[in-house]
Scaffold this motif. Structure first.
Motif, PDB file in Angstrom:
ATOM      1  N   SER A 220       0.850  -1.202   0.000  1.00 24.91           N
ATOM      2  CA  SER A 220       0.000   0.000   0.000  1.00 24.91           C
ATOM      3  C   SER A 220       0.884   1.250   0.000  1.00 24.91           C
ATOM      4  CB  SER A 220      -0.917  -0.010   1.228  1.00 24.91           C
ATOM      5  OG  SER A 220      -1.699  -1.179   1.266  1.00 24.91           O
ATOM      6  N   GLN A 221       1.365   1.594  -1.153  1.00 23.92           N
ATOM      7  CA  GLN A 221       2.317   2.695  -1.272  1.00 23.92           C
ATOM      8  C   GLN A 221       1.712   4.027  -0.839  1.00 23.92           C
ATOM      9  OE1 GLN A 221       3.368   4.053  -5.254  1.00 23.92           O
ATOM     10  NE2 GLN A 221       5.538   4.099  -4.647  1.00 23.92           N
ATOM     11  N   ALA A 222       0.487   4.331  -1.272  1.00 28.06           N
ATOM     12  CA  ALA A 222      -0.126   5.628  -0.968  1.00 28.06           C
ATOM     13  C   ALA A 222      -0.281   5.814   0.539  1.00 28.06           C
ATOM     14  CB  ALA A 222      -1.479   5.736  -1.665  1.00 28.06           C
ATOM     15  N   GLU A 223      -0.688   4.772   1.240  1.00 23.53           N
ATOM     16  CA  GLU A 223      -0.866   4.860   2.688  1.00 23.53           C
ATOM     17  C   GLU A 223       0.474   5.088   3.379  1.00 23.53           C
ATOM     18  OE1 GLU A 223      -2.633   4.694   6.537  1.00 23.53           O
ATOM     19  OE2 GLU A 223      -3.324   5.206   4.525  1.00 23.53           O
ATOM     20  N   LEU A 224       1.517   4.393   2.916  1.00 27.83           N
ATOM     21  CA  LEU A 224       2.832   4.575   3.518  1.00 27.83           C
ATOM     22  C   LEU A 224       3.331   5.999   3.307  1.00 27.83           C
ATOM     23  CD1 LEU A 224       5.670   2.560   4.308  1.00 27.83           C
ATOM     24  CD2 LEU A 224       6.247   4.085   2.420  1.00 27.83           C
TER      25      LEU A 224
ATOM     26  N   SER B  51      17.865 -10.906  -1.006  1.00 29.12           N
ATOM     27  CA  SER B  51      17.066  -9.693  -1.171  1.00 29.12           C
ATOM     28  C   SER B  51      15.922  -9.661  -0.166  1.00 29.12           C
ATOM     29  CB  SER B  51      16.498  -9.628  -2.585  1.00 29.12           C
ATOM     30  OG  SER B  51      17.531  -9.664  -3.551  1.00 29.12           O
ATOM     31  N   LEU B  52      15.440  -8.463   0.150  1.00 34.23           N
ATOM     32  CA  LEU B  52      14.252  -8.345   0.981  1.00 34.23           C
ATOM     33  C   LEU B  52      13.066  -8.943   0.224  1.00 34.23           C
ATOM     34  CD1 LEU B  52      14.705  -4.720   2.363  1.00 34.23           C
ATOM     35  CD2 LEU B  52      14.656  -6.823   3.729  1.00 34.23           C
ATOM     36  N   PRO B  53      12.173  -9.641   0.915  1.00 28.36           N
ATOM     37  CA  PRO B  53      11.066 -10.312   0.232  1.00 28.36           C
ATOM     38  C   PRO B  53      10.072  -9.329  -0.381  1.00 28.36           C
ATOM     39  CG  PRO B  53      11.398 -11.192   2.443  1.00 28.36           C
ATOM     40  CD  PRO B  53      12.212  -9.944   2.348  1.00 28.36           C
ATOM     41  N   GLY B  54       9.461  -9.750  -1.465  1.00 27.67           N
ATOM     42  CA  GLY B  54       8.366  -9.011  -2.077  1.00 27.67           C
ATOM     43  C   GLY B  54       8.670  -7.549  -2.332  1.00 27.67           C
ATOM     44  N   HIS B  55       7.770  -6.675  -1.855  1.00 25.88           N
ATOM     45  CA  HIS B  55       7.893  -5.233  -2.081  1.00 25.88           C
ATOM     46  C   HIS B  55       8.589  -4.514  -0.916  1.00 25.88           C
ATOM     47  CE1 HIS B  55       5.392  -5.047  -5.715  1.00 25.88           C
ATOM     48  NE2 HIS B  55       4.626  -5.961  -5.138  1.00 25.88           N
ATOM     49  N   GLN B  56       9.262  -5.267  -0.032  1.00 24.91           N
ATOM     50  CA  GLN B  56       9.865  -4.611   1.129  1.00 24.91           C
ATOM     51  C   GLN B  56      10.923  -3.580   0.747  1.00 24.91           C
ATOM     52  OE1 GLN B  56      11.030  -6.642   4.696  1.00 24.91           O
ATOM     53  NE2 GLN B  56       9.609  -8.320   4.362  1.00 24.91           N
ATOM     54  N   LEU B  57      11.741  -3.873  -0.234  1.00 20.09           N
ATOM     55  CA  LEU B  57      12.750  -2.903  -0.656  1.00 20.09           C
ATOM     56  C   LEU B  57      12.087  -1.639  -1.204  1.00 20.09           C
ATOM     57  CD1 LEU B  57      15.662  -2.082  -1.116  1.00 20.09           C
ATOM     58  CD2 LEU B  57      15.584  -3.283  -3.323  1.00 20.09           C
ATOM     59  N   GLU B  58      11.039  -1.794  -1.965  1.00 19.97           N
ATOM     60  CA  GLU B  58      10.309  -0.640  -2.497  1.00 19.97           C
ATOM     61  C   GLU B  58       9.731   0.181  -1.350  1.00 19.97           C
ATOM     62  OE1 GLU B  58       6.503   0.263  -5.469  1.00 19.97           O
ATOM     63  OE2 GLU B  58       7.242  -1.777  -5.191  1.00 19.97           O
ATOM     64  N   LEU B  59       9.202  -0.503  -0.334  1.00 16.21           N
ATOM     65  CA  LEU B  59       8.668   0.180   0.849  1.00 16.21           C
ATOM     66  C   LEU B  59       9.754   1.009   1.522  1.00 16.21           C
ATOM     67  CD1 LEU B  59       6.415  -1.526   3.547  1.00 16.21           C
ATOM     68  CD2 LEU B  59       8.323  -0.056   4.210  1.00 16.21           C
ATOM     69  N   LEU B  60      10.928   0.412   1.676  1.00 17.15           N
ATOM     70  CA  LEU B  60      12.043   1.121   2.297  1.00 17.15           C
ATOM     71  C   LEU B  60      12.454   2.343   1.485  1.00 17.15           C
ATOM     72  CD1 LEU B  60      14.430   1.346   4.313  1.00 17.15           C
ATOM     73  CD2 LEU B  60      15.645  -0.305   2.888  1.00 17.15           C
ATOM     74  N   GLN B  61      12.584   2.163   0.187  1.00 15.55           N
ATOM     75  CA  GLN B  61      13.015   3.278  -0.664  1.00 15.55           C
ATOM     76  C   GLN B  61      11.995   4.411  -0.662  1.00 15.55           C
ATOM     77  OE1 GLN B  61      13.524   0.923  -4.229  1.00 15.55           O
ATOM     78  NE2 GLN B  61      15.747   0.789  -3.961  1.00 15.55           N
ATOM     79  N   ASP B  62      10.719   4.076  -0.655  1.00 14.48           N
ATOM     80  CA  ASP B  62       9.685   5.111  -0.632  1.00 14.48           C
ATOM     81  C   ASP B  62       9.722   5.865   0.691  1.00 14.48           C
ATOM     82  OD1 ASP B  62       8.808   4.495  -3.162  1.00 14.48           O
ATOM     83  OD2 ASP B  62       7.173   3.206  -2.487  1.00 14.48           O
ATOM     84  N   ALA B  63       9.924   5.152   1.780  1.00 13.11           N
ATOM     85  CA  ALA B  63       9.975   5.812   3.096  1.00 13.11           C
ATOM     86  C   ALA B  63      11.167   6.770   3.177  1.00 13.11           C
ATOM     87  CB  ALA B  63      10.053   4.769   4.205  1.00 13.11           C
TER      88      ALA B  63
END
Length: 228
Positions: free
Chosen positions: A179-183, A214-226
């Motif tokens: 949930s990118q928008a919520e993050l 690698s971090l599983p799934g979308h975790q890396l994307e979550l980190l980069q967005d944060a």
């Protein structure tokens, strides 16, 4: 060793193991385990009686040191009952062990430690699949914990009296949906962000390895967005 094709039979495995110095087999639930073939190996002359004695001696020496053959009255652990489970002394010791096990890799501009007295006017965001999910916080072979004793990162931060907001971003460590928008909304409104990522037993345990680091799934994307 059978699975690795080093040997072809349990008899061969028993001979190779004993000759190599192995004196203990983890064979829980197996009636016909590897070391049950030791008598046959001994009869065939593949191992000697003196070798078996040499292998067994340290096992019984350790059991003696642990008090297994002592009268119960001599064993201080015999007097323990369920009252010691989750006792304040044990919980305090667990907390001390947890605090001392942290590894700080980098502390940019002295961000850490976060002190409660400095957080009253701060807005904290704690995000990620490990931020508030008690089920995923325990590793392989961990005991089943009592829920009231579990402090997730979110619950721990809330005890500091800070203004804490939260979003997991993804519901579990595999993070197949994010949930990118919520993050972005939660992180963008905060002064301090704590990101809780990892693997957990859902992703890797004994006999269930990851194919990469690698971090599983979308975790890396979550980190980069944060961070962004």
């Amino acid at each position: 060793m059978l699975g690795h094709h080093y040997t072809r039979t349990f008899l061969e495995t028993a001979v190779a193991s004993v000759n190599a110095g192995c004196n203990l087999e983890l064979s829980y639930g197996m009636r016909n385990n590897v070391f049950m073939h030791i008598p046959q190996a001994l009869a065939m002359g593949n191992i000697t009686l003196q070798m078996l004695r040499d292998r067994v001696r340290p096992l019984f020496y350790t059991r003696m040191r642990l008090g297994e053959f002592d009268p119960p009255a001599m064993n201080p652990y015999s007097s323990l009952d369920l009252s010691v489970v989750q006792s304040p002394e044990h919980r305090n010791l667990s907390l001390e062990a947890a605090v001392k096990s942290f590894v700080l890799l980098k502390n940019v501009r002295g961000t850490l430690p976060l002190r409660a007295r400095d957080l009253s006017g701060q807005r904290l965001a704690v995000v990620g699949p490990f931020a508030d999910n008690p089920r995923v916080l325990f590793g392989d072979y961990a005991p089943v914990p009592e829920p009231q004793y579990i402090y997730t990162p979110r619950r721990g931060l809330e005890t500091l009296g800070a203004n804490v907001s939260f979003t997991a971003g993804c519901s579990e460590p595999r993070c197949p949906q994010y949930s990118q928008a919520e993050l972005v909304r939660v992180v963008g409104a905060s002064d301090v962000v704590l990101i809780c990522l990892g693997t957990g037993v859902d992703v890797e345990t004994e006999a269930k390895d990851r194919s990469d680091l690698s971090l599983p799934g979308h975790q890396l994307e979550l980190l980069q967005d944060a961070v962004q």
